[in-house]
Design a protein around this motif. Structure first.
Motif, PDB file in Angstrom:
ATOM      1  N   MET A 113       0.852  -1.193   0.000  1.00 56.72           N
ATOM      2  CA  MET A 113       0.000   0.000   0.000  1.00 56.72           C
ATOM      3  C   MET A 113       0.885   1.238   0.000  1.00 56.72           C
ATOM      4  SD  MET A 113      -2.837   1.683   0.281  1.00 56.72           S
ATOM      5  CE  MET A 113      -2.852   3.459   0.417  1.00 56.72           C
ATOM      6  N   TYR A 118       2.195   3.107  -4.924  1.00 51.50           N
ATOM      7  CA  TYR A 118       1.681   3.607  -6.186  1.00 51.50           C
ATOM      8  C   TYR A 118       0.582   4.650  -6.002  1.00 51.50           C
ATOM      9  CZ  TYR A 118       4.326   0.023  -8.566  1.00 51.50           C
ATOM     10  OH  TYR A 118       5.345  -0.743  -9.064  1.00 51.50           O
ATOM     11  N   THR A 159       1.382   7.923  -8.017  1.00 48.42           N
ATOM     12  CA  THR A 159       1.358   7.798  -9.484  1.00 48.42           C
ATOM     13  C   THR A 159      -0.053   7.466  -9.970  1.00 48.42           C
ATOM     14  OG1 THR A 159       2.115   5.525  -9.244  1.00 48.42           O
ATOM     15  CG2 THR A 159       3.766   7.153  -9.831  1.00 48.42           C
ATOM     16  N   ASP A 160      -0.770   6.608  -9.226  1.00 52.28           N
ATOM     17  CA  ASP A 160      -2.136   6.269  -9.634  1.00 52.28           C
ATOM     18  C   ASP A 160      -3.039   7.495  -9.572  1.00 52.28           C
ATOM     19  OD1 ASP A 160      -1.318   3.716 -10.019  1.00 52.28           O
ATOM     20  OD2 ASP A 160      -2.270   2.875  -8.233  1.00 52.28           O
ATOM     21  N   THR A 205      -2.288   9.621 -12.499  1.00 52.73           N
ATOM     22  CA  THR A 205      -2.890   9.057 -13.712  1.00 52.73           C
ATOM     23  C   THR A 205      -4.379   9.409 -13.779  1.00 52.73           C
ATOM     24  OG1 THR A 205      -1.357   7.202 -13.619  1.00 52.73           O
ATOM     25  CG2 THR A 205      -3.293   6.928 -15.008  1.00 52.73           C
ATOM     26  N   MET A 206      -5.064   9.311 -12.634  1.00 50.89           N
ATOM     27  CA  MET A 206      -6.497   9.595 -12.624  1.00 50.89           C
ATOM     28  C   MET A 206      -6.772  11.086 -12.796  1.00 50.89           C
ATOM     29  SD  MET A 206      -7.690   6.686 -12.628  1.00 50.89           S
ATOM     30  CE  MET A 206      -9.420   7.086 -12.573  1.00 50.89           C
ATOM     31  N   ARG A 219      -4.829  13.060 -14.577  1.00 48.40           N
ATOM     32  CA  ARG A 219      -4.594  13.269 -16.014  1.00 48.40           C
ATOM     33  C   ARG A 219      -5.789  12.858 -16.845  1.00 48.40           C
ATOM     34  NH1 ARG A 219       0.860  12.110 -18.580  1.00 48.40           N
ATOM     35  NH2 ARG A 219      -0.503  10.728 -19.702  1.00 48.40           N
ATOM     36  N   ARG A 220      -6.491  11.828 -16.366  1.00 46.77           N
ATOM     37  CA  ARG A 220      -7.691  11.393 -17.074  1.00 46.77           C
ATOM     38  C   ARG A 220      -8.710  12.533 -17.113  1.00 46.77           C
ATOM     39  NH1 ARG A 220     -12.510   8.506 -14.463  1.00 46.77           N
ATOM     40  NH2 ARG A 220     -13.768   7.965 -16.265  1.00 46.77           N
ATOM     41  N   PHE A 272     -11.602  -0.090 -13.194  1.00 49.55           N
ATOM     42  CA  PHE A 272     -10.706   0.512 -12.198  1.00 49.55           C
ATOM     43  C   PHE A 272     -10.620  -0.370 -10.964  1.00 49.55           C
ATOM     44  CE2 PHE A 272     -11.883   4.825 -14.106  1.00 49.55           C
ATOM     45  CZ  PHE A 272     -10.745   4.850 -14.874  1.00 49.55           C
ATOM     46  N   LEU A 302      -8.420  -3.462 -11.189  1.00 51.28           N
ATOM     47  CA  LEU A 302      -6.988  -3.250 -11.439  1.00 51.28           C
ATOM     48  C   LEU A 302      -6.226  -3.202 -10.115  1.00 51.28           C
ATOM     49  CD1 LEU A 302      -7.066  -0.443 -14.165  1.00 51.28           C
ATOM     50  CD2 LEU A 302      -6.713  -2.873 -14.491  1.00 51.28           C
ATOM     51  N   PRO A 303      -4.918  -3.520 -10.176  1.00 53.66           N
ATOM     52  CA  PRO A 303      -4.140  -3.481  -8.933  1.00 53.66           C
ATOM     53  C   PRO A 303      -3.726  -2.064  -8.553  1.00 53.66           C
ATOM     54  CG  PRO A 303      -2.748  -4.199 -10.731  1.00 53.66           C
ATOM     55  CD  PRO A 303      -4.124  -4.018 -11.308  1.00 53.66           C
ATOM     56  N   MET A 304      -4.615  -1.087  -8.738  1.00 54.51           N
ATOM     57  CA  MET A 304      -4.261   0.301  -8.459  1.00 54.51           C
ATOM     58  C   MET A 304      -4.620   0.677  -7.021  1.00 54.51           C
ATOM     59  SD  MET A 304      -7.345   2.048 -10.666  1.00 54.51           S
ATOM     60  CE  MET A 304      -7.242   3.723 -10.082  1.00 54.51           C
ATOM     61  N   ALA A 305      -4.084   1.812  -6.567  1.00 56.64           N
ATOM     62  CA  ALA A 305      -4.388   2.298  -5.218  1.00 56.64           C
ATOM     63  C   ALA A 305      -5.883   2.585  -5.120  1.00 56.64           C
ATOM     64  CB  ALA A 305      -3.584   3.560  -4.919  1.00 56.64           C
ATOM     65  N   ASN A 306      -6.481   2.177  -4.011  1.00 55.96           N
ATOM     66  CA  ASN A 306      -7.940   2.242  -3.860  1.00 55.96           C
ATOM     67  C   ASN A 306      -8.522   3.625  -4.076  1.00 55.96           C
ATOM     68  OD1 ASN A 306      -8.409  -0.426  -3.352  1.00 55.96           O
ATOM     69  ND2 ASN A 306      -7.925  -0.230  -1.179  1.00 55.96           N
TER      70      ASN A 306
END
Lengths: 328, 254
Positions: free
Chosen positions: B1, B4, B7-8, B11-12, B14-15, B91, B94-98
């Motif tokens: 935990m 990422y 960075t996650d 990324t969101m 930027r979306r 989403f 995916l193994p992304m941060a919650n």
């Protein structure tokens, strides 16, 4: 343990006694399932059988009420993140950002798989190429056709070469062309060794794509096996007789040497159909009986039962069983 | 935990920025609407009942606070639209941060709100409004406004997660307007019946507006309101931030 003879080390998915209820109504009612790496497992059932609930649990989106589930060697509840690293999911509705373009979607998901910016860009390019989506330019996904959207969705599920890929009714709502596109894509994946769990309500789809099939009804597996085994289990082969004259159907049923209780008649197609045990004896018996009675046949054929017939047979059995034990 | 989470979240964020680039019209409408309201009240409707001093100088800080509060609708709409689509399932698988989905949403909304504030202040200047305050006080006032927006943002996320569907946003919109106007943004509480004036004083938006007036040195500012303008949004955050995060993490229960 019912793991269908699969060695534990090679299992991609193990599901044991899984239950899930929504407000008291069971969606999964003690479901068991296991299948090996490198195979395509079909889960076949009507609407409301629990197929989507099963996929949502397997892909960590939903918690089961009870039971044990391992995907790619990890528990879906306790090790959800480990599972997420190893799976790809193609749900019933396109899981894409509709406002963004295809490449933008794939790059974003690649970054969320932590591929790094450059690797994510390269991977997006490879997948767009592979699924024939390179010339979509900046067009937002909103403007894609159903088949294109599904292919992009599939590409997004494959960004990290998943150990197990879940496809939940991948062709529902697609036109025949879109369906053919998706089938071709799935076949090419399987050729590359990807393990797939596929749910479908199309018997033809399970027959075409799956190595083994679990038939699901009311949240439980009611039959399990290869398509051939399932067909054999429900009465073996069938004989179809198409008459020239529909008026003779009644007379023909009476004189043919077939088990009367199991004969079905379709007047529109002038078709008599029945299960047979000894193929050759049944064929020659039918031909002889028709010649003697001077009933003209347009076509006589032996065939394996369709999965539709298998499914009707299995669910009818289950309805009877339920009728015998109403208080269970 | 954690490794990422940044960075996650980026990324969101930027979306959301990519959505702006795709549909700049939406962003522009969101920014122009408060300007329209400001002009309407400055020239058409506003009388400045009970205001001692130029109404324009009273109105502009009020409009800044009102705009922050109305930001709730935009947040809600964006979140419900995401929930309505299958993309949220991807989403979550995916193994992304919650929390990255929510962090991306809030970063983009805060950015848009900061931009909106800058535009409103600029328009205020062209109307002849002047700030009589030190740069520190000015930044403090902007900070209080953004803090209010941040609290409204998490209320919006929570309401969206509870409502779940874009249609239900309309029901909330119907409530946001009277609650927004039930403040001292446009008129002084002194001009209202006692009970209404009291209710208006208690509106968190009124606290922020009063504090901003105080810091910027305009009519309607009363000393000693800054602390209330800090505490109210923090209290709202203390309630709605954990509620929203919990709700998002437990969405699988639906």
């Amino acid at each position: 343990m019912e793991s269908g003879g699969v060695a534990v080390a090679d299992t991609a998915v193990i599901v044991e006694g899984v239950r899930k209820a929504y407000g008291g109504t069971p969606a999964l009612d003690g479901l068991d399932l296991a299948f090996a790496r490198g195979t395509v497992h079909g889960v076949l059932g009507p609407n409301g059988a629990g197929k989507t609930t099963l996929v949502r649990i397997l892909s960590t989106l939903l918690r089961p009420d009870a039971g044990r589930i391992e995907v790619a060697g990890h528990d879906v509840v306790a090790e959800a993140r480990e599972v997420r690293r190893r799976i790809g999911l193609l749900g019933q509705h396109a899981a894409l950002d509709e406002q963004l373009g295809g490449r933008q979607n794939l790059e974003m998901f690649g970054r969320l798989y932590h591929l790094g910016a450059r690797h994510a860009r390269v991977r997006a390019g490879v997948l767009l190429e592979r699924f024939g989506l390179t010339d979509t330019g900046r067009k937002p996904v909103r403007a894609y056709s159903g088949g294109m959207r599904r292919r992009l969705d599939l590409a997004a599920s494959l960004i990290r070469d998943p150990d197990v890929l879940f496809l939940d009714e991948p062709t529902t709502g697609l036109d025949p062309r879109g369906r053919a596109e998706v089938w071709a894509s799935v076949r090419s994946l399987v050729g590359g060794g990807t393990t797939v769990l596929l749910t479908t309500q199309y018997l033809e789809e399970a027959d075409q794509l799956a190595d083994r099939i679990s038939v699901v009804a009311s949240g439980r597996v009611i039959a399990d096996g290869t398509a051939d085994e399932l067909k054999a289990a429900t009465g073996g082969d069938r004989i179809d007789v198409v008459l020239r004259d529909a008026g003779q159907l009644g007379a023909a049923v009476a004189l043919l040497p077939l088990p009367k209780s199991e004969v079905t008649v379709d007047p529109d197609r002038r078709l008599i159909s029945a299960p047979v045990t000894d193929r050759m004896a049944a064929l020659s018996g039918v031909v002889r009986a028709l010649e003697e009675a001077c009933v003209e046949a347009e076509d006589i054929a032996l065939r394996r039962p369709t999965l539709d017939e298998v499914f009707l047979h299995l669910t009818a059995d289950r309805a009877e069983e339920a009728a015998w034990a109403p208080t269970r | 935990m954690g490794t990422y989470a940044l960075t996650d979240s980026w990324t969101m964020t930027r979306r959301e920025l990519a959505h702006w680039a795709r549909q700049p019209g939406r962003l522009v409408v969101g920014l122009v609407f408060p300007v329209m309201l400001l002009l309407m009240f400055a020239y058409l409707i506003g009388g400045g009942r009970g205001v001692s001093g130029p109404y324009r100088d009273y109105l502009i800080p009020g409009m800044l606070a009102l705009t922050m509060a109305f930001g709730l609708e935009g947040t809600m709409l964006a979140v419900t639209q995401d929930l309505d689509k299958g993309v949220i399932d991807r989403f979550r698988s995916l193994p992304m941060a919650n929390g990255a989905v929510l962090v991306g949403r809030s970063a983009a909304d805060m950015l848009q709100s900061a931009l909106g504030l800058a535009i409103l202040v600029g328009v205020g200047y062209t109307l002849g409004w002047r700030v009589h305050a030190s740069p520190g006080a000015f930044l403090g006032a902007m900070g209080l406004l953004l803090l209010l927006r941040f609290a409204m943002l998490w209320i919006g996320i929570h309401l969206a997660l509870v409502a779940g569907r874009p249609e239900l946003v309309q029901a909330v919109q119907i409530l946001v307007w009277p609650v927004g106007f039930l403040s001292n943004a446009l008129a002084a509480p002194a001009s209202m019946p006692d009970w209404l004036g009291t209710a208006v004083e208690w509106n968190p938006m009124s606290r922020t507006a009063t504090a901003v007036r105080e810091l910027l040195g305009g009519p309607g500012g009363e000393p000693g309101h800054v602390w209330a303008a800090v505490l109210w949004p923090l209290a709202l955050l203390a309630v709605f931030f954990p509620l929203a995060v919990r709700r998002f993490a437990r969405m699988d229960r639906q």
